[in-house]
Scaffold this motif. Structure first.
Motif, PDB file in Angstrom:
ATOM      1  N   SER A 100       0.803  -1.227   0.000  1.00 43.45           N
ATOM      2  CA  SER A 100       0.000   0.000   0.000  1.00 43.45           C
ATOM      3  C   SER A 100       0.836   1.278   0.000  1.00 43.45           C
ATOM      4  O   SER A 100       0.293   2.379  -0.010  1.00 43.45           O
ATOM      5  CB  SER A 100      -0.916   0.007   1.227  1.00 43.45           C
ATOM      6  N   LEU A 101       2.173   1.155   0.001  1.00 44.70           N
ATOM      7  CA  LEU A 101       3.034   2.339   0.046  1.00 44.70           C
ATOM      8  C   LEU A 101       2.971   3.131  -1.256  1.00 44.70           C
ATOM      9  O   LEU A 101       2.822   2.551  -2.340  1.00 44.70           O
ATOM     10  CB  LEU A 101       4.488   1.922   0.304  1.00 44.70           C
ATOM     11  N   ASN A 102       3.096   4.432  -1.149  1.00 43.66           N
ATOM     12  CA  ASN A 102       3.232   5.286  -2.328  1.00 43.66           C
ATOM     13  C   ASN A 102       4.572   4.978  -2.971  1.00 43.66           C
ATOM     14  O   ASN A 102       5.623   5.221  -2.369  1.00 43.66           O
ATOM     15  CB  ASN A 102       3.162   6.752  -1.905  1.00 43.66           C
ATOM     16  N   PRO A 103       4.590   4.435  -4.194  1.00 40.60           N
ATOM     17  CA  PRO A 103       5.871   4.018  -4.792  1.00 40.60           C
ATOM     18  C   PRO A 103       6.827   5.163  -5.080  1.00 40.60           C
ATOM     19  O   PRO A 103       8.010   4.939  -5.314  1.00 40.60           O
ATOM     20  CB  PRO A 103       5.447   3.310  -6.091  1.00 40.60           C
ATOM     21  N   GLN A 104       6.330   6.384  -5.037  1.00 47.11           N
ATOM     22  CA  GLN A 104       7.195   7.537  -5.314  1.00 47.11           C
ATOM     23  C   GLN A 104       7.896   8.061  -4.063  1.00 47.11           C
ATOM     24  O   GLN A 104       8.716   8.974  -4.152  1.00 47.11           O
ATOM     25  CB  GLN A 104       6.374   8.666  -5.949  1.00 47.11           C
ATOM     26  N   GLU A 105       7.589   7.492  -2.902  1.00 47.42           N
ATOM     27  CA  GLU A 105       8.263   7.896  -1.673  1.00 47.42           C
ATOM     28  C   GLU A 105       9.545   7.098  -1.486  1.00 47.42           C
ATOM     29  O   GLU A 105       9.548   5.873  -1.635  1.00 47.42           O
ATOM     30  CB  GLU A 105       7.352   7.699  -0.462  1.00 47.42           C
ATOM     31  N   ASP A 106      10.637   7.770  -1.164  1.00 48.30           N
ATOM     32  CA  ASP A 106      11.918   7.111  -0.908  1.00 48.30           C
ATOM     33  C   ASP A 106      11.955   6.667   0.556  1.00 48.30           C
ATOM     34  O   ASP A 106      12.139   7.489   1.459  1.00 48.30           O
ATOM     35  CB  ASP A 106      13.080   8.062  -1.206  1.00 48.30           C
ATOM     36  N   ILE A 107      11.777   5.367   0.753  1.00 53.32           N
ATOM     37  CA  ILE A 107      11.666   4.831   2.116  1.00 53.32           C
ATOM     38  C   ILE A 107      12.477   3.547   2.232  1.00 53.32           C
ATOM     39  O   ILE A 107      12.856   2.929   1.234  1.00 53.32           O
ATOM     40  CB  ILE A 107      10.201   4.570   2.516  1.00 53.32           C
ATOM     41  N   VAL A 108      12.710   3.132   3.481  1.00 54.78           N
ATOM     42  CA  VAL A 108      13.345   1.846   3.748  1.00 54.78           C
ATOM     43  C   VAL A 108      12.638   1.192   4.927  1.00 54.78           C
ATOM     44  O   VAL A 108      12.215   1.877   5.870  1.00 54.78           O
ATOM     45  CB  VAL A 108      14.854   2.010   4.025  1.00 54.78           C
ATOM     46  N   VAL A 109      12.476  -0.118   4.836  1.00 54.96           N
ATOM     47  CA  VAL A 109      11.878  -0.898   5.920  1.00 54.96           C
ATOM     48  C   VAL A 109      12.850  -2.017   6.271  1.00 54.96           C
ATOM     49  O   VAL A 109      13.184  -2.848   5.418  1.00 54.96           O
ATOM     50  CB  VAL A 109      10.514  -1.491   5.512  1.00 54.96           C
TER      51      VAL A 109
END
Length: 374
Positions: A100-109
């Motif tokens: 469900s994450l916005n694919p344009q956000e630069d994130i790490v899990v």
């Protein structure tokens, strides 16, 4: 029973054990040694000498620090007191819905140990995924901490890039890889590691397999660089049959560095100079011991490496899931927190599954979750 019968019986038993062991190592998860064109490429590498890969600077994988040779270390690991090596309660976690994450956000899990899901420039990247309950071919060695296995292959969306740093069991996990197989578009790995994937039925066209200091340009706006680390490889008895590495993931807006496994060395300064700093470093921090200090960093060395590569943020890896060393499980986090004071980077310590931003201005202060556990 006469002596001859006793001896023959003993030899027969040894033969059965040896035969069973030989069959055991033929299981597909052990993989196969590189061959053909791949082996020829490896042999052409300046880092491949006398039939095996070597580090930039020669180091001993094991030394006899404090009188502890590899046999003593192994005996302590298998039979010593383990009460402080893992938590007494289930690991704290926050399971983010990755679909469900916005694919344009630069994130790490952080997914536990050295496994990371990352979104960078619109691409989904999965690093060293291990979703199995054991980081070992044997069910009684390297068991995951209770509560640390909160993700599975089913929880992963389509993966643009699967990055594998080396062939050790806690980084290259056969059941996980096979479960992810339909979702993977590209695989990046150091020389030789592609042999595992081909042996496991992956299409050769998916593989991008290179030597240290090589750029793999997957798209106009995404490059993955294979970088040196100071470590070793091998899944059974063969020493250093494939290369090990760190990675730099580069888009027009961001740079992320993953150290892979490895000891401290001059390569960190060189990487910092080459790339001019990073928005985030995913840095090895855990499973260290003075007996194998050359191939795993101490927390203060992880802090030093982060400073030398010019990281704006440091997120620790290689802890929180498997006890591969003898230090208390919380120690790497406590020591890295102390070592990071006064440094020019932000220490980022999410729980397993907790979302963190690659933009340092977006992250809030993460709680020291390890202090809230026994």
């Amino acid at each position: 029973m006469n002596r001859r019968t006793f001896i023959m019986g003993g030899l027969g038993t040894l033969g059965i054990v040896a035969g069973g062991g030989a069959l055991f190592t033929q299981r597909p998860e052990f993989g196969r040694l590189p061959q053909g064109e791949r082996l020829a490429r490896m042999q052409a590498s300046p880092h491949y000498v006398n039939g095996k890969f070597q580090n930039l600077v020669p180091v001993q994988v094991m030394n006899e620090a404090n009188g502890e040779n590899r046999f003593v270390a192994m005996a302590k690991f298998l039979f010593g007191d383990k009460s402080h090596l893992s938590p007494k309660q289930a690991m704290l976690s926050k399971k983010t819905d990755l679909h469900s994450l916005n694919p344009q956000e630069d994130i790490v899990v952080w997914l536990g140990h050295s496994s990371f899901f990352m979104q960078l420039g619109g691409y989904r990247i999965l690093i060293d995924p291990v979703f199995s309950p054991y980081a070992s071919p044997l069910f009684f060695i390297n068991k995951a901490f209770p509560g640390s296995n909160v993700y599975s292959a089913e929880d992963m969306p389509e993966i643009d890039v699967l990055a594998i740093s080396h062939d050790h069991w806690d980084h290259l996990d056969y059941p996980t890889i096979m479960a992810l197989k339909p979702k993977v578009k590209h695989i990046v790995c150091p020389l030789g590691v592609g042999e595992y994937f081909e042996g496991w039925g992956f299409d050769k066209e998916l593989l991008h397999e290179e030597d240290w200091d090589t750029e793999i340009k997957l798209a106009d706006d995404l490059s993955v660089h294979i970088l040196p680390s100071q470590h070793f490889s091998g899944r059974f008895l063969t020493s250093n049959p494939t290369l090990w590495c760190g990675f730099a993931f580069v888009t027009p807006q961001r740079r992320v560095y993953y150290t892979g496994d490895g000891g401290y060395g001059e390569h960190f300064k060189a990487i910092g100079q080459k790339f001019g700093g990073f928005d985030l470093m995913l840095g090895e921090n855990g499973q260290y011991n003075m007996a194998w200090h050359a191939i795993h960093m101490l927390p203060e060395e992880t802090a030093q490496a982060a400073a030398e590569v010019g990281a704006k943020q440091l997120l620790p890896a290689h802890g929180g899931k498997f006890a591969l060393s003898r230090h208390p499980w919380q120690e790497p986090y406590r020591e890295l927190t102390k070592a990071s004071r006064g440094k020019g980077y932000q220490l980022v310590t999410p729980e397993i599954g907790e979302l963190a931003y690659i933009d340092s201005h977006k992250n809030t202060l993460f709680a020291p979750w390890w202090e809230n556990m026994e």
